[in-house]
Write an enzyme that holds these catalytic residues in place. Sequence first.
Site, short mmCIF file in Angstrom:
data_model
loop_
_atom_site.label_atom_id
_atom_site.label_comp_id
_atom_site.label_asym_id
_atom_site.label_seq_id
_atom_site.Cartn_x
_atom_site.Cartn_y
_atom_site.Cartn_z
N ASP A 1 -6.93 -1.39 -4.56
CA ASP A 1 -7.98 -1.04 -3.59
C ASP A 1 -8.91 0.03 -4.16
O ASP A 1 -10.12 -0.02 -3.97
CB ASP A 1 -7.37 -0.53 -2.29
CG ASP A 1 -6.50 -1.56 -1.60
OD1 ASP A 1 -6.70 -2.77 -1.79
OD2 ASP A 1 -5.58 -1.14 -0.85
N ASP B 1 0.85 -1.18 0.00
CA ASP B 1 0.00 0.00 0.00
C ASP B 1 0.89 1.24 0.00
O ASP B 1 1.97 1.23 0.60
CB ASP B 1 -0.91 0.02 1.24
CG ASP B 1 -2.00 -1.05 1.18
OD1 ASP B 1 -2.44 -1.38 0.06
OD2 ASP B 1 -2.41 -1.53 2.24
#
Length: 163
Positions: free
Chosen positions: A142, A124
Amino acid sequence: MPSKNNSSPRLLLWLAIALVVILLDQFTKVLILGAFQLGDSRHVTDFFNVVRVHNTGAAFSFLAGAAGWQRWFFVGLGLAATVFIVFMLKRHGQQSLFALALSLILGGALGNVIDRLLHGYVVDFIQVHWGGWFFPAFNIADSAITVGAVLLIWDELRRVRKT
């Protein structure tokens, strides 16, 4: 239901969109892995940072503290979702908004599955913040999943209003 001849080109379109999401997701993650050490953060604007975070859990680090079984659970879940989504795209590929939503979700799910298989965690790197409040870091995969989910809701609301 469309004939097989009509559904194949549409299916290829939806799978191509999912592939673009996967490629963008993986490309950005390679850039982050090459330029950042774990925990590094670079200020970009007053509300946005680029960071490097490893997420062994799911959304918002759900189950990140588990003993390691979650890696294979999420890989299996992602692969099962892939089979279901491809089936739905074959069946409903003519429903453009619905199929676009599923394509985004498919690309995002597979982007994160690739991370879990390669690294054991999801990379991330997008961090949004405001006034001392930090949203959990996320990535392109995401984002595609989130946009796809919003489009699914929008498609359903449109469908319900027509009936």
